[in-house]
Design a protein around this motif. Structure first.
Motif: not given
Length: 463
Positions: A98, A271, A274-275, A278, A281-282, A287
Motif C-alpha cells: 500500500s 488532498s 488523492f481526491l 480517487w 478510480g471511481q 488512479p
C-alpha cells in the motif's frame, strides 16, 4: 573504483538485517496490531537504506538513481537463490504494498507538477506527431513480439505488453538535457513536449486496456462502442479536469491562504492529488491518471500567496515525502523480479527482443518532426527511456487477473523490467553523445528571453 567502506556498508546493510529477521521471525504469522506493524517497520527500514545505497552507486557512475533502487530490489528479491530468504516477507506484505501504491500516485503527481499544459502546446505539431508515432509503433511491436514468444498467453497479455512500450520517462531525458545546458534547443523542446503528450496518450491506452481486461474478468466483452466510451471517459476526465481545475484551483488556494496553520499548502495539495486519484478510480480509470492530472493542474501562480509570505514551493514541500515513498515502489518492483524465471525457455530471449523492439519503436518517432534542419537522432534517442512510467504499467498488469490467471506472469514481468532497465541505462550516454557531437546552431535555439512558465522556472527533476 569505490572505496572499500562502501562495499562493506552495503553488504552489512543487506545481510545483517536478513540474519536478524531470520532469527526472530520463526515463521510466526502476525496476530496482534503490534505484530502486524513490526514487519512493516523493519521492511521499510531495509528498503530505504538499500534504496539509497543503490542510488548512490548509480549516481557515482553517472546513471539515474532510480536504476540503483530498482536493481538493489532485484538483489533483495533473489537472496533466496543463495539461501537468504528471510526478507521474502516484504514482497507479500500488504501494508508495504500500500505504501508502494501511494509512492506511485505521488510519483505521477510529481511528474504532473514538472509538466505544463501551455508549454506542451507551444512546441506544436512536431511534438504531437513524435509522441503519437512513439506510442503507436512500440505498442504494436510489443504486441507482436509477445504474440510470437508466448502464443499460449491470452491476447490481453500481448496487448498489455504493447502498452508497457508506449511510455517515455520525461524525468530522465529532462535531467540529461539540463545537465548539458541544452534545454533551450528546439530538439529539446520537442522531446520534452512529446514525452508529456506521450505519457497522456499512454495513460489513455492504459485506461482502455485495463477496462477491456476488467470486463473480460467479469465474463463479458467490450464492444467497439465500449472501447470508444473508455477513451472518451479518459479524455473527458483529463480535459474536464484541466478546464474546471484552471477555474477552481486559484480560487480554492486563495481562500486557503487566509488560514494561518502550518502545512496548509502541502495538506491541500496532497488532498487534491488523492481526491483526483480517487475520482479516477471511481470511474474505472487508473488512479495514477487522476494523480498526474492533479499535478498538471497546479501551477505556482495558484499558490503564490503562500510563497510570498515565505513558505516553500510545492515542489520543495513534496520532495521529502517523495524521497520516502517513491523508493519503496522502485525497490518493490525490483523485488518482484524473479531471476530464476529466466531459466524458462524463451523468457531471456523475449527480454532481449522486447528491448530491441522498444528501442526501434522510439527511433521511428523521428519521422514526426516537420521542421527542417533539426537533429532527428537526438529527438528519437531522447524518447527511448521507459523509466518509471513503464514500470508503473508493468506493475498494474501484474495485478490484473482473468479468472485466477494473472494477465502478466512473473516471467513476463521480469522481462519487462529488464527492458525498462536497459532502455533507461543506454539513453543518457547516447543522448549526451548525439546532442554534443556537433556545435549548436543559432537557428536551433529558442531565445532565452522568451517568458518561461512558473513551473519551468522552479523545475526540479526528482527522477
Amino acid at each position: 573504483m569505490f572505496r572499500r567502506k562502501y562495499f562493506w556498508i552495503m553488504i552489512a546493510g543487506l545481510l545483517l538485517p536478513a540474519v536478524a529477521v531470520h532469527s526472530q521471525s520463526g515463521g510466526v504469522h502476525p496476530a496482534t496490531a503490534e505484530e502486524l506493524i513490526l514487519p512493516v517497520l523493519f521492511g521499510v527500514a531495509v528498503i530505504l537504506v538499500a534504496a539509497k545505497l543503490g542510488a548512490d552507486v548509480f549516481v557515482r557512475i553517472g546513471q539515474p538513481p532510480v536504476l540503483g533502487e530498482l536493481i538493489i530490489g532485484v538483489i533483495i528479491g533473489n537472496l533466496g537463490l543463495v539461501g537468504l530468504d528471510a526478507l521474502g516477507f516484504i514482497k507479500g506484505n500488504e501494508i508495504i504494498n500500500s505504501l508502494s501504491e501511494l509512492g506511485v500516485i505521488l510519483l505521477l503527481f510529481s511528474v504532473g507538477l514538472e509538466s505544463n499544459v501551455e508549454e506542451m502546446l507551444s512546441v506544436g505539431l512536431s511534438s504531437l506527431l513524435v509522441a503519437t508515432i512513439g506510442v503507436v509503433i512500440p505498442f504494436f511491436l510489443g504486441w507482436g513480439v509477445a504474440a510470437v514468444f508466448f502464443p499460449n498467453e491470452s491476447v490481453y497479455a500481448h496487448v498489455f505488453i504493447g502498452a508497457t512500450l508506449c511510455a517515455t520517462s520525461v524525468g530522465i531525458t529532462a535531467r540529461v538535457l539540463k545537465d548539458l545546458g541544452k534545454v533551450h534547443l528546439k530538439e529539446s523542446k520537442i522531446i520534452l513536449g512529446a514525452a508529456v503528450i506521450d505519457d497522456i496518450q499512454g495513460l489513455v491506452i492504459l485506461a482502455v486496456v485495463q477496462g477491456i481486461i476488467l470486463a473480460a474478468n467479469k465474463g463479458g466483452a467490450v464492444s467497439a462502442g465500449g472501447v470508444g466510451w473508455i477513451i472518451g471517459k479518459a479524455v473527458l476526465f483529463l480535459a474536464g479536469s484541466i478546464v474546471l481545475g484552471r477555474y477552481l484551483s486559484p480560487r480554492v488556494f486563495k481562500l486557503a491562504s487566509a488560514l494561518r496553520a502550518r502545512g496548509i499548502l502541502l495538506a491541500l495539495s496532497l488532498s487534491f492529488c488523492f481526491l483526483m486519484a480517487w475520482i479516477a478510480g471511481q470511474i474505472q480509470l487508473a488512479p495514477i491518471v487522476g494523480a498526474f492530472t492533479a499535478g498538471l493542474l497546479l501551477d505556482e501562480v495558484h499558490y503564490e500567496d503562500f510563497i510570498s509570505r515565505g513558505e516553500h514551493t510545492l515542489t520543495e514541500l513534496i520532495e521529502p515525502i517523495a524521497d520516502f515513498l517513491i523508493p519503496i515502489f522502485f525497490v518493490l518492483m525490483g523485488i518482484k523480479v524473479q531471476l530464476a524465471g529466466f531459466a524458462r525457455v524463451g523468457v531471456l530471449g523475449f527480454a532481449a527482443v522486447l528491448t530491441v523492439a522498444a528501442i526501434i519503436g522510439k527511433l521511428a518517432c523521428s519521422a514526426g518532426i516537420v521542421e527542417k534542419g533539426l537533429d532527428r537522432l537526438s529527438v528519437s534517442l531522447g524518447m527511448i527511456p521507459r523509466g518509471e512510467v513503464g514500470l508503473i504499467f508493468a506493475a498494474i498488469g501484474s495485478q490484473l487477473v482473468i479468472g485466477e490467471h494473472p494477465v502478466i506472469s512473473s516471467g513476463i514481468f521480469s522481462a519487462v523490467v529488464i527492458m525498462v532497465i536497459v532502455t533507461t541505462l543506454i539513453t543518457p550516454p547516447l543522448l549526451r553523445w548525439s546532442i554534443t557531437r556537433s556545435t549548436g546552431k543559432e537557428s536551433r535555439e529558442i531565445a532565452p528571453e522568451l517568458p518561461r512558465t512558473p513551473k519551468e522556472r522552479h523545475r526540479k527533476v526528482i527522477y
